[in-house]
Enzyme design. Sequence first.
Site, PDB file in Angstrom:
ATOM      1  N   THR A  45       0.876  -1.189   0.000  1.00 50.92           N
ATOM      2  CA  THR A  45       0.000   0.000   0.000  1.00 50.92           C
ATOM      3  C   THR A  45       0.911   1.237   0.000  1.00 50.92           C
ATOM      4  O   THR A  45       1.361   1.656  -1.066  1.00 50.92           O
ATOM      5  CB  THR A  45      -0.965   0.004   1.202  1.00 50.92           C
ATOM      6  OG1 THR A  45      -0.240  -0.143   2.410  1.00 50.92           O
ATOM      7  CG2 THR A  45      -1.984  -1.108   1.066  1.00 50.92           C
TER       8      THR A  45
ATOM      9  N   THR B  49       1.214  -8.678  12.150  1.00 50.18           N
ATOM     10  CA  THR B  49       1.373  -7.406  11.465  1.00 50.18           C
ATOM     11  C   THR B  49       0.256  -7.197  10.474  1.00 50.18           C
ATOM     12  O   THR B  49      -0.634  -8.013  10.325  1.00 50.18           O
ATOM     13  CB  THR B  49       2.691  -7.343  10.713  1.00 50.18           C
ATOM     14  OG1 THR B  49       2.817  -6.031  10.158  1.00 50.18           O
ATOM     15  CG2 THR B  49       2.699  -8.335   9.567  1.00 50.18           C
TER      16      THR B  49
ATOM     17  N   ASN C 207       0.653  10.730   5.579  1.00 54.05           N
ATOM     18  CA  ASN C 207      -0.641  10.450   6.192  1.00 54.05           C
ATOM     19  C   ASN C 207      -1.636  11.583   6.059  1.00 54.05           C
ATOM     20  O   ASN C 207      -2.826  11.407   6.324  1.00 54.05           O
ATOM     21  CB  ASN C 207      -0.452  10.031   7.644  1.00 54.05           C
ATOM     22  CG  ASN C 207       0.079   8.619   7.683  1.00 54.05           C
ATOM     23  OD1 ASN C 207      -0.585   7.702   7.216  1.00 54.05           O
ATOM     24  ND2 ASN C 207       1.288   8.453   8.175  1.00 54.05           N
TER      25      ASN C 207
END
Lengths: 412, 412
Positions: B160, B197, B407
């Site tokens: 991603t 994870t 982010n």
Amino acid sequence: MAVNSPLPVAADLKPVAGIDIGFAQAGIKKPNRKDVLVMTLAATATVAGVFTKNRFCAAPVQVSKANLAAVTAGGAPIRALVVNTGNANAGTGESGLAKAHETCAALAKLLGCEPQQVLPFSTGVILEPLPVEKIVAGLPAAIANLKQDNWFNAAEAIMTTDTQPKAASRTVTIGGHTVTMTGISKGAGMIKPNMATMLGYLAFDAKVAQPVLDQLVRHAADQSFNCITIDGDTSTNDSFMLIATGAGNLEVDDVASPHYAVLRDAVTDIARNLAQQIIRDGEGATKFITITVEEGSSVDECRRIAYSIAHSPLVKTAFFASDPNLGRILAAIGYAGVDDLDVSKLDMYLDDVWVAKNGGRNPDYQEADGQRVMKQSEITVRVTLGRGDAAATVWTCDLSHEYVTINADYRS
Amino acid sequence: MAVNSPLPVAADLKPVAGIDIGFAQAGIKKPNRKDVLVMTLAATATVAGVFTKNRFCAAPVQVSKANLAAVTAGGAPIRALVVNTGNANAGTGESGLAKAHETCAALAKLLGCEPQQVLPFSTGVILEPLPVEKIVAGLPAAIANLKQDNWFNAAEAIMTTDTQPKAASRTVTIGGHTVTMTGISKGAGMIKPNMATMLGYLAFDAKVAQPVLDQLVRHAADQSFNCITIDGDTSTNDSFMLIATGAGNLEVDDVASPHYAVLRDAVTDIARNLAQQIIRDGEGATKFITITVEEGSSVDECRRIAYSIAHSPLVKTAFFASDPNLGRILAAIGYAGVDDLDVSKLDMYLDDVWVAKNGGRNPDYQEADGQRVMKQSEITVRVTLGRGDAAATVWTCDLSHEYVTINADYRS
């Protein structure tokens, strides 16, 4: 810089009878900067405080706690407080303790009282030796300019990475007596107080018995400084001090007194104002966020979830970006450690926008509505858990580039 | 971009007999990008997994857990795994669950098995409806290119915000049999796994009984993925899957077998490598930090202190700035929640530099030495508590401007 927080106006900060304030430029870390604050108290004053629960609590915190305990044990009352910025005197071991005592002794000698009647406070860099000789050298100048009407200078003298001073003042009438209250606080990083904030001082001129003041300070802290977070870092030096100078006409001897509730609410209100000023001026803050968690089975679980949201770097950066990436809030709720949380009963709102319903996306939710709220500078996240009637609120700010810049450069 | 982590070389990733891999570009979030991965297993394979403890665990996590439990209860073995990126299918309620089941049913139909024999996984944005029709439409293409030698493509297909694929491969000889192991993982944000994870898959060609594999996966996860953190955000989709294809000659039926310990150590070693690759490619990471806490009274308190250091935004920004503002580490230790910690017994080292001694600054510490270590791209913080013989290690990265940038822009 601070979010919707106008600069305090010096003329609005009312003097409180029974407390004098002086300051000095002692050159502790940088020259030409107010960095030492002295407050002297009337003999009638009572003082109560709450302090950090950080195990590395700073030397001055240890000394202040001990000196307050000595009063409770029947010792002479507190006569003065002394604050320095530029150095936290934390992580400094035995020599740090000795230097905190040395500060108290020097001020006590100048004021003609005992060292135990002085409360010391420090804020600044951790793990560096305190330049106590500079503080001691600055004390005479601070004493020379002691006066009642010095609250704005006091607010400036305790600033570190704060972009503006934080202060609030009001009068309240209780039992026919006018009580004047003024307080100051500082941030702006390492802020996730656990019992108190980095530094907060609030004084009023009523006469309050020590046990009553002890209860009052805990109540006010729990509803104000203990509800804020900037970065989740609980400081080594958090201290919130409440001072009743006793110079006015109101007397409160008992928490059962009808005057106590009025006083408590007024003190709590101003403490909350001071705490919120810290968040509005949080390092790099561009938004002021209120997080309310309702319908919990306990206040503790509501607070845990609210802090989990408030500390999530992903949530904080989404606020910074005005990006309604609100699934990040659900993730933060989910890992908050409430192990029996049934998410199918959970709803989430962003201001008036109903985002999540029964643990999933509300079918009526439109991203444009979330986007509209996210662009605001003040945002409320409301979460309902559907498992009880407890609630809690936490105030925080976003995580911006400026936060990284400030904290990557703090010591330079 | 990743810290001291060279790009995996496709030719170094050894095929594992008994597992075939295919992928597709299904256009889930962006066009022209591998975003669907299919892995098919030999009939001899056993599969074990650990999953997120986030209460908002994603729909595919719920389905995968149920389907694994069905095998343990005597059902038919797992035949395939299917992964999509671009959408997490988390916070999606009942319709999200239905779509995860629909994915399994579509793949099962193409493979000629039952839907319960398929494990689904998703990663991406939370709280958005899964475009299941795109995934289903992509499955035939993924099946068409199934082959053993496709691990590099698999590593790419699950990325991603990762800047590079993460994979590792090795062979180990156990009991005279050569076992081939290959694994992949992904990060790169919302990383503080609790049991596993974000996504990790590790396959090897031995035949391992289900109860043995169940124990092995927990051991490996606890020593690898459960020791890393980037931002403290435990994802809704964490999954680590261990696959024993049974296509080789080694058989392990019992944890008491001498072969088990060798297998366990080899699996754990490669899992740790995959976990550390996630940290080295953490969002915005410029440094790889190892935090070791020793001489604790329990592993739990050592982990708590290590994570407190690893999550402190102030510590992380100091690493980013190469600023030896090491008092921030003491503050993070102090608020870790170990209430009876006696800081006067605590020492701290930065690589070989003895910084704090008995809870204060080591008198021999020179800032130049701290500065030298802070400039490195790999740094070890070692804390000794002086209260027992337990220890724990956590791996993390710094907090940089790039983290905020990534982010604040993730969904754009």
